[in-house]
Design an enzyme around this catalytic site. Sequence first.
Site, PDB file in Angstrom:
ATOM      1  N   ILE A 123       0.822  -1.204   0.000  1.00 59.62           N
ATOM      2  CA  ILE A 123       0.000   0.000   0.000  1.00 59.62           C
ATOM      3  C   ILE A 123       0.861   1.260   0.000  1.00 59.62           C
ATOM      4  O   ILE A 123       0.366   2.363   0.198  1.00 59.62           O
ATOM      5  CB  ILE A 123      -0.975   0.004   1.196  1.00 59.62           C
ATOM      6  CG1 ILE A 123      -0.220  -0.084   2.526  1.00 59.62           C
ATOM      7  CG2 ILE A 123      -1.932  -1.165   1.077  1.00 59.62           C
ATOM      8  CD1 ILE A 123      -1.126   0.035   3.756  1.00 59.62           C
ATOM      9  N   GLY A 124       2.149   1.075  -0.214  1.00 57.70           N
ATOM     10  CA  GLY A 124       3.049   2.216  -0.267  1.00 57.70           C
ATOM     11  C   GLY A 124       4.121   2.149   0.805  1.00 57.70           C
ATOM     12  O   GLY A 124       4.975   3.020   0.912  1.00 57.70           O
ATOM     13  N   GLY A 183       6.326  -0.234   1.062  1.00 56.82           N
ATOM     14  CA  GLY A 183       7.544  -0.897   0.602  1.00 56.82           C
ATOM     15  C   GLY A 183       7.523  -2.398   0.849  1.00 56.82           C
ATOM     16  O   GLY A 183       8.576  -3.046   0.854  1.00 56.82           O
ATOM     17  N   SER A 243       0.015  -2.340  10.782  1.00 59.26           N
ATOM     18  CA  SER A 243       1.481  -2.445  10.880  1.00 59.26           C
ATOM     19  C   SER A 243       1.911  -3.888  11.025  1.00 59.26           C
ATOM     20  O   SER A 243       2.882  -4.193  11.700  1.00 59.26           O
ATOM     21  CB  SER A 243       2.017  -1.660  12.086  1.00 59.26           C
ATOM     22  OG  SER A 243       1.658  -0.329  11.988  1.00 59.26           O
ATOM     23  N   ALA A 268      11.661  -8.442  13.015  1.00 61.11           N
ATOM     24  CA  ALA A 268      11.058  -7.130  12.753  1.00 61.11           C
ATOM     25  C   ALA A 268       9.677  -7.026  13.392  1.00 61.11           C
ATOM     26  O   ALA A 268       8.927  -7.994  13.436  1.00 61.11           O
ATOM     27  CB  ALA A 268      10.940  -6.897  11.247  1.00 61.11           C
ATOM     28  N   LYS A 269       9.361  -5.842  13.886  1.00 60.40           N
ATOM     29  CA  LYS A 269       8.018  -5.528  14.368  1.00 60.40           C
ATOM     30  C   LYS A 269       7.433  -4.449  13.443  1.00 60.40           C
ATOM     31  O   LYS A 269       8.131  -3.883  12.627  1.00 60.40           O
ATOM     32  CB  LYS A 269       8.071  -4.987  15.811  1.00 60.40           C
ATOM     33  CG  LYS A 269       8.722  -5.949  16.802  1.00 60.40           C
ATOM     34  CD  LYS A 269       8.558  -5.493  18.258  1.00 60.40           C
ATOM     35  CE  LYS A 269       9.588  -4.455  18.660  1.00 60.40           C
ATOM     36  NZ  LYS A 269       9.614  -4.212  20.141  1.00 60.40           N
ATOM     37  N   GLY A 270       6.148  -4.174  13.617  1.00 57.57           N
ATOM     38  CA  GLY A 270       5.486  -3.219  12.725  1.00 57.57           C
ATOM     39  C   GLY A 270       5.935  -1.787  12.947  1.00 57.57           C
ATOM     40  O   GLY A 270       6.393  -1.412  14.023  1.00 57.57           O
ATOM     41  N   GLY A 286       4.399   1.093  10.539  1.00 54.34           N
ATOM     42  CA  GLY A 286       3.561   2.088   9.863  1.00 54.34           C
ATOM     43  C   GLY A 286       2.630   2.864  10.765  1.00 54.34           C
ATOM     44  O   GLY A 286       2.272   3.997  10.460  1.00 54.34           O
ATOM     45  N   GLU A 287       2.218   2.282  11.874  1.00 57.11           N
ATOM     46  CA  GLU A 287       1.294   2.979  12.743  1.00 57.11           C
ATOM     47  C   GLU A 287       1.956   3.717  13.905  1.00 57.11           C
ATOM     48  O   GLU A 287       1.622   4.864  14.167  1.00 57.11           O
ATOM     49  CB  GLU A 287       0.212   2.019  13.237  1.00 57.11           C
ATOM     50  CG  GLU A 287      -0.988   2.106  12.315  1.00 57.11           C
ATOM     51  CD  GLU A 287      -1.621   0.783  11.985  1.00 57.11           C
ATOM     52  OE1 GLU A 287      -0.889  -0.180  11.777  1.00 57.11           O
ATOM     53  OE2 GLU A 287      -2.857   0.735  11.941  1.00 57.11           O
TER      54      GLU A 287
END
Lengths: 769, 208
Positions: free
Chosen positions: A492-493, A495, A534, A721-723, A725-726
């Site tokens: 959704i942008g 990456g 995320s 890795a954790k999220g 985006g949020e």
Amino acid sequence: MKTPKLYFVDGAVPESPAPTDTPAPWTETRVVGKSLPRVDAYDRLSGTAVYPSDVVLPDMLYAAVLRCPHANARVRKVDGSLVERMPGVRAVITGDSKAADLRWYYTRTVFTKLFDPTCRFEGEAVAAVAAETPQQAWDAVRAITVEYEVFPFVADERKALEPGAPAVHDGGNRVGEPEKYQRGDVVKGFAEADKVLEASYRTAAEFHTPMELHGCVARWDGKRLTLWDSTQGVYGVQQRVASLLEMPLANVRVIGSYMGGGFGSKLQADKYNLIAAVLAKLTARPVKLFLTREETFLCVGNRPPAGMRLKAGVKNDGTLTAFDLTVLGTGGAYPTGGTGLVDWLVRDLYTCPNVRTEATDVYINGGPSRPMRAPGHPQGAWALEQMMDALAEAIGMDPVQLRLKNVPTVSQANEGQPPYTTTGLRQCLTEGAKAFGWDAVRRRSKGDGPVKRGVGVAAGLWIAGDGGPPATVIVKLFPDGSANLNMGASDIGTGTKTVMAMVVAEELGVPLEQIQIENADTGTTEYATASGGSKTVPTEAPAVRSAALAVKRQLFELAAEELKVPANQLYIEGDAVVSTKDPKVTKKIAALQGLRRRGLLIGVGTRGPNIEGKVINPFVAQFCEVEVDTRTGEVEVLRFLSANDSGRVMNRLTYENQVIGGITMGIGLALTEQRVFDRQTGKVVNRNWHDYKIPTAMDVPADMTSLPIDVPDPEANTTGAKGLGEPVTIPTAAAVANAVYDAVGVRVTESPISPMRLIGLIAARGKRG
Amino acid sequence: MGHDQNDGKGGCPQGVSRRGFFTAVGAGALGAATLGRSQTPGAPPAGAAEPTKVTLRVNGRAHTVLAEPRWTLLFVLRERLGLTGTKVGCERGECGACTVLLDGTPVYACMMLALEAEGHEVTTLEGLMNGEELGPVQQAFLQEDAFQCGYCTPGQIVAAEGLLRANPQPTLEEIRAGMSGNLCRCGTYAHIFKAVKKASELKKVAGR
Ligand code: FES
Ligand code: FES
């Protein structure tokens, strides 16, 4: 207890089978973590990427939707008969059309119809037209005559429970019982406090307004339907469309390989999917239906407004003793979670033994909400993080220190208070403060002139960002060593595709430009949940790694025969397989006879379950500097720094981009964004980007720093890795509000901090004292 | 293929201002161009829906299409010529997703009728490519990761191209002002600023 349900998911989410490999996260990486340009950059920058709104099919018609212009009304009669003869018009459907007699639900608890006579908000769908051109479709929509019975409305959640308020649903305006949470004893907690503060806060409703409009193109081939849909999750759309049209899943193909942003507003199917499908069926032609920008302000979601009353107790040494939070919110006209997660940060972010929260969700005659980037969290942070600042001042402590004093090690709000796998909050605060120069700028003078400077801090965590099953991914290795990655997830942008390709490259040594990616197509790619929460990287990346490892295992078996070395004594270096015992024993992947004979190696990867008994959350602390013009009330954000613990940094470049994007969106919440209803009519008055102001190039600082606390979380998943985006947008608005307070000594508790509001508060303070 | 019948006829060398738009086409077509926002029911204004031949020069090539006078340049580019590099975000001059160059100056293609573009040279995102290779501004956007979803990006790139043609070495403040007509909801502005700076360097090196 599991953490509360985040996003409304249609039906049961399947679980993927356990992966064959569950390796520990990498200790050293060759590709993952680098700053690499996106693998689909060329497509997006050259114009070759075909977004759903770009789809133009031969013989395609265009559709437009007639929407209820009233906040609360009943359709008495709708007449489309004259319209059918207008130039170019090929089909008209209304609530009376048999083909459009379909069930609909905003949430599965309340069922309505596709064109329901009861219109509980402005913008509800009433009829639709398909015509040769969009202009002709709109001509026709405007010519349809509708008789409405118009009712009184309620558009302000603060008035929804007043006696005599118009009832949005027959049962009244309460969405169930208030949601309550309690731990410890707040009365005792407040008694133990040296200082007790109480304040009311409010965040205005926001709109997602992703750049690509909401919509789709529908085409039938006999009994099979294909939808090119601008969506965050093709499988969710497929599920709902198939169930409402009573079709086999296999006959509904949803394609959304590129899409132009969603922020939570494109997680599910929408009425436009059904309308386009019905019109396409009726006309036996493909139909394109994209909403206008105005429509996207009415009927495709919003971040609900939140009214919050917070009482907090603290000891002089900075120990928090109690929080008591009351929330009033609304998801609009349907039960879409108007108060969801608003209380989570108060419950979980800081160590505090006594906490009580109560949230009341009510109906109003407004468009139904949808999850918007970190649902509930920026609202909660707006209250909690301003309160933390006020507490710090009350006890004469630095705000960073007060937060550091209360960094939690366990997730207190989850049942059994399980520990977090990793808690980077302390590093976010200390390293962030250091990089920002917090101590020095905090002490600096605010300025003698009318323009004052201030700095602010705020922190946060994100309830999810752990990801989890289900996820299935396929990696194929071609005989020349190039590869294909097949996954259902949308990019959704953020990456996603780039990060996933990097995981393949890490394991198989394939250069990124030799990896072809197939994604977000229910006809050709694997099951994936919608990209949101995320969770896409922590969900999909382990599945990709598992698929790549499955390929690697087969590759080593083939190579073992040819190199006469046991398969477990091989590794990949560049484009070759090499013996761990003797680097001279090596063969290029492309030269492996076995691989040539097979033609293709296929690896299927899945995502295993998360660790039991622990909580995986990303953490964040943000710092900003602002300038306030005390003559005009204007706020200029001068710089921002975001320190994030989201586990391993998968790609430094796209990571930084997420950070600046989250800050930018948070600046909108802080300073300009706000849904405005007309008091007389209940209509949204600022339904366009002129009047609903999202940040522009003039409103954000060029000086934004991303400071990753790059510590892989070994227990989170096989990539560490954790999220991200949020969390990047959770504390932003609160940090701005705290900086404004630091600059001018005025607390703006209601968003947005508009010049009008701020100048009013500055003037009022002047009078008081 | 038709050929520039309207060459040299009037036009707006500075691109089309919104005022120019009103006066050039009159209120009738305007009503139709703001489709779906008028609440008055009824058929389109007389004449607005009669197709006429329109010849557009886009990226150096002439295209003749049968277009209704009320069709916007944006609509014709995307839905009739298949040039979907130019995006649609609002169709009312708010977002810049539809930015194209008109005789070298950035304009919103949604605020201009296709008819009005006759006699002008239109350049879209596709026209900034060097064959199959990305042009310098596109290359700069790639290197600085100046996009997320990429939907505002064609407009950003075309706006940056226009800015750099008028001002090859812009300062940060000039970049911000120059790019302020293009919204990015993904919020990538900070990277866009860097990309425009980088593009100005790349263009200098490439000598274009
Ligand atoms: S589509 Fe033209 S400015 Fe938005
Ligand atoms: S990159 Fe998505 S709107 Fe700009």
